[in-house]
Every structure is written in structure tokens, then in C-alpha cells.
Design a protein around this motif. Sequence first.
Motif, PDB file in Angstrom:
ATOM      1  N   LYS A 140      63.265  23.820   4.218  1.00  0.00           N
ATOM      2  CA  LYS A 140      62.791  23.043   5.367  1.00  0.00           C
ATOM      3  C   LYS A 140      62.285  24.009   6.439  1.00  0.00           C
ATOM      4  O   LYS A 140      63.071  24.647   7.137  1.00  0.00           O
ATOM      5  N   ALA A 142      60.789  23.589   9.334  1.00  0.00           N
ATOM      6  CA  ALA A 142      61.113  23.288  10.738  1.00  0.00           C
ATOM      7  C   ALA A 142      62.504  23.811  11.089  1.00  0.00           C
ATOM      8  O   ALA A 142      62.705  24.395  12.164  1.00  0.00           O
ATOM      9  N   GLU A 143      63.433  23.628  10.180  1.00  0.00           N
ATOM     10  CA  GLU A 143      64.799  24.121  10.393  1.00  0.00           C
ATOM     11  C   GLU A 143      64.810  25.649  10.441  1.00  0.00           C
ATOM     12  O   GLU A 143      65.484  26.260  11.276  1.00  0.00           O
ATOM     13  N   ALA A 145      62.305  27.561  11.294  1.00  0.00           N
ATOM     14  CA  ALA A 145      61.621  27.981  12.524  1.00  0.00           C
ATOM     15  C   ALA A 145      62.596  27.996  13.688  1.00  0.00           C
ATOM     16  O   ALA A 145      62.570  28.920  14.516  1.00  0.00           O
ATOM     17  N   LYS A 146      63.471  27.004  13.761  1.00  0.00           N
ATOM     18  CA  LYS A 146      64.489  26.987  14.819  1.00  0.00           C
ATOM     19  C   LYS A 146      65.433  28.172  14.678  1.00  0.00           C
ATOM     20  O   LYS A 146      65.793  28.813  15.650  1.00  0.00           O
ATOM     21  N   PRO A 151      57.324  29.818  15.700  1.00  0.00           N
ATOM     22  CA  PRO A 151      56.636  28.593  15.269  1.00  0.00           C
ATOM     23  C   PRO A 151      56.746  28.401  13.751  1.00  0.00           C
ATOM     24  O   PRO A 151      56.862  29.360  12.989  1.00  0.00           O
ATOM     25  N   GLN A 152      56.678  27.162  13.329  1.00  0.00           N
ATOM     26  CA  GLN A 152      56.771  26.833  11.913  1.00  0.00           C
ATOM     27  C   GLN A 152      55.686  27.547  11.103  1.00  0.00           C
ATOM     28  O   GLN A 152      55.921  27.962   9.971  1.00  0.00           O
ATOM     29  N   GLN A 156      56.060  29.709   7.665  1.00  0.00           N
ATOM     30  CA  GLN A 156      55.275  29.411   6.472  1.00  0.00           C
ATOM     31  C   GLN A 156      54.555  30.672   5.976  1.00  0.00           C
ATOM     32  O   GLN A 156      54.567  30.957   4.782  1.00  0.00           O
TER      33      GLN A 156
END
Length: 172
Positions: A140, A142-143, A145-146, A151-152, A156
Motif C-alpha cells: 500500500k 499511501a501507507e 508514503a506516510k 509523497p506517494q 512508487q
Amino acid sequence: MFVIPDRLKAALEARLQTTPVNARHLIVASGIEFEEIMLPNRAHAVLSVEGGQFRLSVSNALGEMAQNIVYAKALAHLLLHADRFAPNTAWVDGGDGTVAMTFTPADIGPEEEAAAKAMAIEILIPTIALRQAFLYSQGKLAEMAKTFGVPQAVVQQACVRRGLLDPRAVAA
């Protein structure tokens, strides 16, 4: 010429245990002078050599996350291309190309820029931490990235570079 101080070596090693990585701390450990100021014409950073000393100016108009990425990229240029900076030369990140300076451009071409970008990602997202986060987050982005404070899109890119994602994959 930039010589990697032991303090920086230790800080780079310590970053493997800390997420998110604070690239500003790595710049402090490098011993180069830096400042956060308003830069003209939307420039993000200026890395220059004056009198044999490196100096980094980072835009204070950037957010914390963007500044962290800029610090990592400047550090990558120091580590990879310090020999490309002649006296009174500078590298400018971002901007519209019209930053008026008393410096000539450093010998940094597209290949060196790509290498610095790749190293900046490695500085912020060490491969070992990336693989672990990918496993624990089940991919995941987004997870992740946190976790890494980036940034996501940066996560990636890191995953693609390390073969964890197909370059054609669309982030969910």
C-alpha cells in the motif's frame, strides 16, 4: 573538494534505523554551510562553491516535506558529483532557469541529475527499509508514503527502482 566527514558517515548509517529520514540533519552532519531563505524565481535550492567551500541555500517557501527532498537531492549531488563543481560554480534545483547569480553553472548534466535523484530517493527511503515497509504494508503506497514522510509518487519510484513494482503499475 568535498570529503565525507565521519559524522556524516555515522548519520547515513543511523538513518537506516529512523523513519522518516531527516535529510536536514544529514546536511548538518556533512559540515557544509546551509541556510533557508527566500530564493528568487521559484528556485528550490542553490548549491554553490565559493572559496573552496560548499554552501547550500534552500527555499523557505517550500513545505517541510519538499525541503526534505531538496536537502536529500543536494546531499546526493555532494556525494556523487562534488568533483563537478569548479570554484564559483553552482547547481540550481527548480526555478525557471533565470536565477541571477554571480556563479557559472556547475558541470551537472541530465545523467548526473538522474543519478542524484535516484540517490536522494535511496537516502530518504533506504532499500532495506523499503522492502520491509512493502512487506508489512502489503504494497500500500499511501501507507508507505506516510511511513517515509514523502509523497506517494516518490515511494512508487523507489519501488519501481528496486523491482517491487512494475513501472507500468498504476498506484491505487
